[in-house]
Structures are given as C-alpha cells and as structure tokens.
Scaffold this motif. Structure first.
Motif, mmCIF file in Angstrom:
data_model
loop_
_atom_site.group_PDB
_atom_site.id
_atom_site.type_symbol
_atom_site.label_atom_id
_atom_site.label_comp_id
_atom_site.label_asym_id
_atom_site.label_seq_id
_atom_site.Cartn_x
_atom_site.Cartn_y
_atom_site.Cartn_z
ATOM 1 N N TYR A 193 0.740 -1.067 0.053
ATOM 2 C CA TYR A 193 -0.080 -0.046 0.165
ATOM 3 C C TYR A 193 0.686 1.252 -0.029
ATOM 4 N N MET A 194 1.814 1.359 0.760
ATOM 5 C CA MET A 194 2.990 2.343 0.781
ATOM 6 C C MET A 194 3.286 2.760 -0.704
ATOM 7 N N PHE A 195 3.705 1.581 -1.350
ATOM 8 C CA PHE A 195 4.257 1.605 -2.714
ATOM 9 C C PHE A 195 3.331 2.333 -3.887
ATOM 10 N N ALA A 196 2.029 1.917 -3.308
ATOM 11 C CA ALA A 196 0.779 2.256 -4.485
ATOM 12 C C ALA A 196 0.438 3.852 -4.173
ATOM 13 N N VAL A 197 0.198 4.265 -2.874
ATOM 14 C CA VAL A 197 0.135 5.553 -2.555
ATOM 15 C C VAL A 197 1.087 6.414 -2.927
ATOM 16 N N GLY A 198 2.182 6.077 -2.845
ATOM 17 C CA GLY A 198 3.415 6.591 -3.365
ATOM 18 C C GLY A 198 3.349 7.130 -4.811
ATOM 19 N N ALA A 199 2.683 6.364 -5.484
ATOM 20 C CA ALA A 199 2.807 6.614 -6.962
ATOM 21 C C ALA A 199 1.838 7.843 -7.384
ATOM 22 N N LEU A 200 0.540 7.653 -6.614
ATOM 23 C CA LEU A 200 -0.617 8.620 -6.801
ATOM 24 C C LEU A 200 -0.386 10.066 -7.180
ATOM 25 N N PRO A 201 0.352 10.736 -6.241
ATOM 26 C CA PRO A 201 0.602 12.372 -6.384
ATOM 27 C C PRO A 201 1.401 12.602 -7.354
ATOM 28 N N ALA A 202 2.413 11.608 -7.849
ATOM 29 C CA ALA A 202 3.346 12.032 -8.630
ATOM 30 C C ALA A 202 2.589 12.023 -10.274
ATOM 31 N N VAL A 203 1.523 11.425 -10.402
ATOM 32 C CA VAL A 203 0.522 11.363 -11.529
ATOM 33 C C VAL A 203 0.191 12.670 -11.822
ATOM 34 N N LEU A 204 -0.586 13.280 -10.539
ATOM 35 C CA LEU A 204 -1.226 14.585 -10.407
ATOM 36 C C LEU A 204 -0.069 15.516 -10.759
ATOM 37 N N ILE A 205 0.940 15.502 -10.396
ATOM 38 C CA ILE A 205 1.946 16.576 -10.439
ATOM 39 C C ILE A 205 2.295 16.699 -11.949
ATOM 40 N N PHE A 206 2.198 15.640 -12.674
ATOM 41 C CA PHE A 206 2.524 15.642 -14.070
ATOM 42 C C PHE A 206 1.622 16.536 -14.989
ATOM 43 N N PHE A 207 0.571 16.719 -14.500
ATOM 44 C CA PHE A 207 -0.437 17.552 -15.446
ATOM 45 C C PHE A 207 -0.222 19.014 -14.915
ATOM 46 N N VAL A 208 0.053 19.174 -13.631
ATOM 47 C CA VAL A 208 0.301 20.502 -13.081
ATOM 48 C C VAL A 208 1.601 21.310 -13.758
ATOM 49 N N ARG A 209 2.492 20.113 -13.998
ATOM 50 C CA ARG A 209 3.903 20.734 -14.867
ATOM 51 C C ARG A 209 3.684 21.049 -15.991
ATOM 52 N N ARG A 210 2.480 20.921 -16.654
ATOM 53 C CA ARG A 210 2.174 21.301 -18.177
ATOM 54 C C ARG A 210 2.259 22.791 -18.252
ATOM 55 N N TYR A 211 2.018 23.568 -17.137
ATOM 56 C CA TYR A 211 1.807 24.828 -17.075
ATOM 57 C C TYR A 211 2.943 25.762 -16.513
ATOM 58 N N VAL A 212 4.038 24.828 -16.416
ATOM 59 C CA VAL A 212 5.420 25.485 -16.164
ATOM 60 C C VAL A 212 5.907 26.088 -17.227
#
Length: 433
Positions: A193-212
């Motif tokens: 569960y730790m590894f699974a949860v650790g991946a989720l916010p990284a995917v969200l950050i990818f979309f945010v980075r499009r605006y940098v």
C-alpha cells in the motif's frame, strides 16, 4: 565602469536586495512562483518515493528471507540507474527543453513506483526499482536547472535551496505513510500500500507541470543552437576546459550522495535492530531526524547566498561527521536519540541546498543539462554502492559500525573536494555561453 567590471568577472553588479530567507519569493511573478511550487512538490515526491523502500526494508527482508546485502543491493541498483537516467535527462533537457523532459521523468518514475506494489519476489522488486531509478535521477537534475535558470543570481541559493527542502517534506510524508499503513494493515501487505499510494500524487504533479514555462535563457540558447546546427554532444562535458570541472564535481558528488544514502537507507533499520524500537515506535525518532533535515535545508539555502557555496559545504560536512560519530558510537540511552536526530538531520543534509545552484553555475547554458545531470547523478551512482556496502559489512559487524565507516568516509571526500573549487555565488548565467 563598475557595472562593466562586474559583468566582465561574471558577477552580478552590486544591488540592494532582501537578504532574508524568503526574500526572493516576493520578487517572483506568477509563472516563477508556479515553477517554484511545482519543483518543490516534485522533489518532495522524489524523496517520498525513494525513502519508502528504506522504511520497509526490514519487512521485505523478513518476508522473502533475504540478507542485508541483498536488501541493500535494491537501493544501490535504484541509485545506479538514477545516475544513467540523470545524465540522459540532462542531455535531453539541453536538446528538447527543461519542461518537456521533466514531464517525461515524472510519468516514468510514478508508473514504476506503482508497479512496485505488485511485485511477487525479490528479483522482481530489484528489476522494477532499477527501472524506477531512471526517472528518479532525471527529475532532480532537470528541476534544479529549471529553478537555477529562472531565479536571479543574488537569490539563486535561497530559491533552489528552498526547493530542496521539499525532499525533507517527502521524507516526512513517507514516515507518516508508514505509520498509517502499518497500523491499519498487516506488515505482509502494508508495504504494498505504501508503494501504491506513493505513486498517485506523482501522476497528478505531471498534469500541473504542463503549465510551467521554459526558462527564457534556456529557450534562447536552444533556438540559437537550432539555427546554427551547433548541438552539444553527449560527451562534450569530457572535453577541453570542461573535463576538469566535470571530473572534480562528479567526485565531490560521490561524497555528498554516498554519505546521505549510507545513513538514510539504514538508520530506520538501526533504530529497530540495535536500539530495540518497534517499526511504528521508531516513527517519532525518524520525525526528529526529518525536522532537523528540513531546518537544515532552509538554513543551508540562506547560508548559500550569505557565506557562499564553498563555506557552506565545508562547515556542514564537518558538522555531519561529528554528529554521525555521536549518533552511532556514543553509549547513550535510546531516548537520547530522539533529541540527537535534530542536529544529525540538520548537518547531514543541509549542504544539499547549495549543490543545485553550485552545479548550475559551473557549466555554460548549452551544456548545463548534460553537465549538471551527469555530475550529480554520477555521484548518485557511486554513492549507490554505499547502501550495499553497509549491508555487506553489517553481515560481519554491527550496523552502527558499518554506517559509521562509510558515512564518515563519504563526508570526508566531500569536504576535501570542496577546496578544489572557487566560489560561484552571484554568477550571471549567459544564454550565449
């Protein structure tokens, strides 16, 4: 005349500036602040993702009946792959842009972090963590270059160093995640569960980075190279006047990275085996280490602009050596380690705040991605040997002895190589270089 002289020396002309830690932030526009927060979030996710494994290392060892040397090899393989990934990502950042390369690395390491939750044996974990390392290495290098090129010279140390503090936030998030998962689920599945949860916010950050946005200096330099056809070669950092800088900086990063990974990989295991704490009970002790680290990052960021990069490196490496010896070898009651975590975290990581701006200032714009990506991540690759070496040595002596030997040796390398470089504080970056 004074301005011309300053420009000739590659230094910013004298100007009134806010010398407080966060003085740079007030002068940022919306785009720059967006870049700042996204890079900080990216490094936090990097830190959380990497440090999940050291926190579950004891569970994995017991579950699959593997030795400390085998467990350390997983961390080493991740870091060795990150050395390759960081160099390639830096080269891509010079060729296709900082922002696009950053998005690629985020997607890569988030996918393989999620995949770690589904591995069925030691060999699968070793392979997946190795592949994860390719993206893990690239994210730091490109994020550091983005911040270093975006901010003004007099603020570069504080801005990049403050972003570096995101690593401590990620470390804290990993420890909190451990406490939650191991309190709710059996140990046999909690690590998944730790590894699974650790991946989720990284995917969200990818979309945010499009605006940098791409830094202007990098976009200008890349456009000029495209027009002239003068594209840097992958190996150009090993030629002419760049060779000495590349070799010395790479060796210096070996000391910086080796010291940190020898300690951070095995301190959680040290607290549970040699100090008798439970996995959940060690959380409070790790928390003080993380708080000290966070304060160290911010203090190092401020000092990088106040006293310079070189003095920061020398002072903090000596402090780190002293604290490692005290933490690992002093005959103190276990309760004292709760308090000692603060200065250990402070000195053992605070100098990293100066590394990002320092490497950015060493190389010209056309080679900055390749140079910074290679040097920092070569240090990661060589430093990656230290967790495995600590694990192997711990099979024959105490874990405290093993951590002490390799961490102190690495900090000594970092201290000695810092003397070989001039001070780079205040250097003006040039798009034509």
């Amino acid at each position: 005349m004074a301005i011309e002289k300053a420009a000739t020396l590659g230094k910013a002309p004298p100007a009134a500036e806010d010398t407080s830690l966060l003085g740079f932030y007030a002068d940022m526009n919306v785009g720059e602040r967006r870049t700042f927060w996204n890079c900080a979030a990216g490094w936090a996710l990097d830190g959380m993702d990497f440090l999940i494994y050291p926190l579950v290392i004891g569970t994995v060892m017991a579950l699959w009946n593997i030795t400390a040397g085998q467990a350390g090899l997983v961390a080493t393989a991740t870091l060795l792959a990150s050395a390759v990934g960081g160099w390639l990502a830096g080269y891509l950042a010079d060729r296709i842009g900082r922002v696009l390369t950053l998005q690629i690395t985020i997607v890569w390491f988030s996918f393989f972090s999620l995949l770690c939750a589904f591995v069925q044996d030691y060999n699968q974990l070793l392979i997946v963590r190795t592949l994860l390392g390719l993206g893990f290495g690239g994210e730091w290098a490109v994020g550091a270059i983005l911040m270093g090129e975006m901010v003004r010279p007099q603020y570069r140390g504080r801005a990049v160093g403050s972003v570096q503090s995101g690593w401590a936030v990620g470390w804290g998030a990993a420890v909190l995640l451990q406490a939650i998962c191991f309190s709710i689920f059996p140990a046999e599945v909690a690590w998944r569960y730790m590894f699974a949860v650790g991946a989720l916010p990284a995917v969200l950050i990818f979309f945010v980075r499009r605006y940098v946005e791409e830094p202007e200096i990098a976009a200008t330099s890349r456009a000029r190279r495209a027009q002239s056809g003068d594209h840097p070669a992958l190996t150009e950092i090993f030629t002419g006047p760049y060779l000495r800088t590349t070799l010395l900086a790479s060796f210096m990063m070996c000391g910086a990275q080796g010291s940190y990974y020898a300690m951070s990989t095995w301190v959680p295991r040290f607290l549970t085996t040699e100090r008798g704490l439970t996995l959940v009970g060690s959380t409070g002790y790790l928390a003080t280490l993380i708080v000290g680290s966070f304060v160290g990052y911010l203090t190092g960021a401020w000092l990088a602009d106040r006293i310079g990069r070189r003095k920061l490196f020398l002072t903090f490496s000596l402090g780190a050596i002293a604290m490692i010896l005290l933490y690992m070898k002093a005959p103190l009651p276990t309760g004292a380690f709760w308090l000692l975590g603060l200065p250990l975290g402070f000195f053992s990581t605070g100098f990293f705040s100066g590394i990002g701006p320092f490497l950015t200032e060493l190389f010209p714009t056309r080679l900055r991605g390749s140079g910074q990506g290679f040097c920092y991540n070569f240090g990661r690759g060589m430093g990656a040997l230290f967790p495995a070496l600590v694990g192997v040595m711990a099979d024959h002596t105490s874990l405290a002895n093993a951590i002490t030997v390799f961490a102190v040796a690495a900090y000594a390398i970092f201290f000695l190589t810092a003397f070989a470089f001039p001070e780079t504080r205040g250097k003006v970056l040039d798009a034509e270089a």
